[in-house]
Design a protein around this motif. Sequence first.
Motif, mmCIF file in Angstrom:
data_model
loop_
_atom_site.group_PDB
_atom_site.id
_atom_site.type_symbol
_atom_site.label_atom_id
_atom_site.label_comp_id
_atom_site.label_asym_id
_atom_site.label_seq_id
_atom_site.Cartn_x
_atom_site.Cartn_y
_atom_site.Cartn_z
ATOM 1 N N VAL A 1 0.830 -1.193 0.000
ATOM 2 C CA VAL A 1 0.000 0.000 0.000
ATOM 3 C C VAL A 1 0.876 1.259 0.000
ATOM 4 O O VAL A 1 0.477 2.294 -0.513
ATOM 5 C CB VAL A 1 -0.941 -0.005 1.230
ATOM 6 C CG1 VAL A 1 -1.768 1.245 1.312
ATOM 7 C CG2 VAL A 1 -1.834 -1.225 1.191
ATOM 8 N N LEU A 2 2.057 1.150 0.560
ATOM 9 C CA LEU A 2 2.946 2.311 0.664
ATOM 10 C C LEU A 2 3.449 2.747 -0.705
ATOM 11 O O LEU A 2 3.666 1.917 -1.588
ATOM 12 C CB LEU A 2 4.153 1.963 1.540
ATOM 13 C CG LEU A 2 3.878 1.672 3.002
ATOM 14 C CD1 LEU A 2 5.148 1.197 3.680
ATOM 15 C CD2 LEU A 2 3.360 2.911 3.684
ATOM 16 N N PRO A 3 3.655 4.055 -0.878
ATOM 17 C CA PRO A 3 4.243 4.503 -2.151
ATOM 18 C C PRO A 3 5.705 4.078 -2.234
ATOM 19 O O PRO A 3 6.380 3.972 -1.198
ATOM 20 C CB PRO A 3 4.108 6.025 -2.082
ATOM 21 C CG PRO A 3 4.037 6.341 -0.638
ATOM 22 C CD PRO A 3 3.361 5.161 0.013
ATOM 23 N N PRO A 4 6.198 3.820 -3.415
ATOM 24 C CA PRO A 4 7.601 3.408 -3.527
ATOM 25 C C PRO A 4 8.532 4.570 -3.197
ATOM 26 O O PRO A 4 8.185 5.726 -3.441
ATOM 27 C CB PRO A 4 7.741 2.997 -4.989
ATOM 28 C CG PRO A 4 6.654 3.705 -5.695
ATOM 29 C CD PRO A 4 5.539 3.864 -4.715
ATOM 30 N N PRO A 5 9.696 4.276 -2.637
ATOM 31 C CA PRO A 5 10.638 5.364 -2.359
ATOM 32 C C PRO A 5 11.206 5.922 -3.656
ATOM 33 O O PRO A 5 11.122 5.294 -4.713
ATOM 34 C CB PRO A 5 11.732 4.683 -1.526
ATOM 35 C CG PRO A 5 11.627 3.252 -1.839
ATOM 36 C CD PRO A 5 10.196 2.993 -2.200
ATOM 37 N N GLY A 6 11.780 7.103 -3.576
ATOM 38 C CA GLY A 6 12.387 7.706 -4.747
ATOM 39 C C GLY A 6 13.580 6.895 -5.227
ATOM 40 O O GLY A 6 14.238 6.209 -4.445
ATOM 41 N N ILE A 7 13.852 6.983 -6.509
ATOM 42 C CA ILE A 7 14.995 6.249 -7.067
ATOM 43 C C ILE A 7 16.300 6.746 -6.447
ATOM 44 O O ILE A 7 17.196 5.972 -6.161
ATOM 45 C CB ILE A 7 15.020 6.412 -8.599
ATOM 46 C CG1 ILE A 7 13.806 5.742 -9.218
ATOM 47 C CG2 ILE A 7 16.297 5.860 -9.198
ATOM 48 C CD1 ILE A 7 13.775 4.250 -9.062
ATOM 49 N N VAL A 8 16.387 8.053 -6.245
ATOM 50 C CA VAL A 8 17.581 8.628 -5.605
ATOM 51 C C VAL A 8 17.239 8.861 -4.145
ATOM 52 O O VAL A 8 16.465 9.748 -3.814
ATOM 53 C CB VAL A 8 17.992 9.951 -6.283
ATOM 54 C CG1 VAL A 8 19.204 10.543 -5.598
ATOM 55 C CG2 VAL A 8 18.260 9.734 -7.750
#
Length: 109
Positions: A9-16
Amino acid sequence: MEFTEDGKVLPPPGIVNRNSVWLSGIGWFSAMLNNAFNHRPPLKSGVHRQFLFATIGWYIGYHLTKYENYTYARLDRDMNEYVKLHPERFETKEKKTFAEIVEPFHPIR
């Protein structure tokens, strides 16, 4: 590593992110250190290995951040649930102004 359906459910973390950058740098540095120990030119030789180690570090850092976000979200959820179940332990205090908190200041000469 317990990663249940709640983690999806959590949004994915940023690539950087900080873990990806640090672990990518550590991977690249370890490839450079390996070149130096084997008496090869550190920057010029094994560029494919440097790229591979940096990419592996980036991948591990990304998933470490993902797990970290899941862990903190789970802890926040549990803490908020506890606060809802026991409101008598978390009574709201009356708001004070800054002047009520700080003692009056009288300089001595």
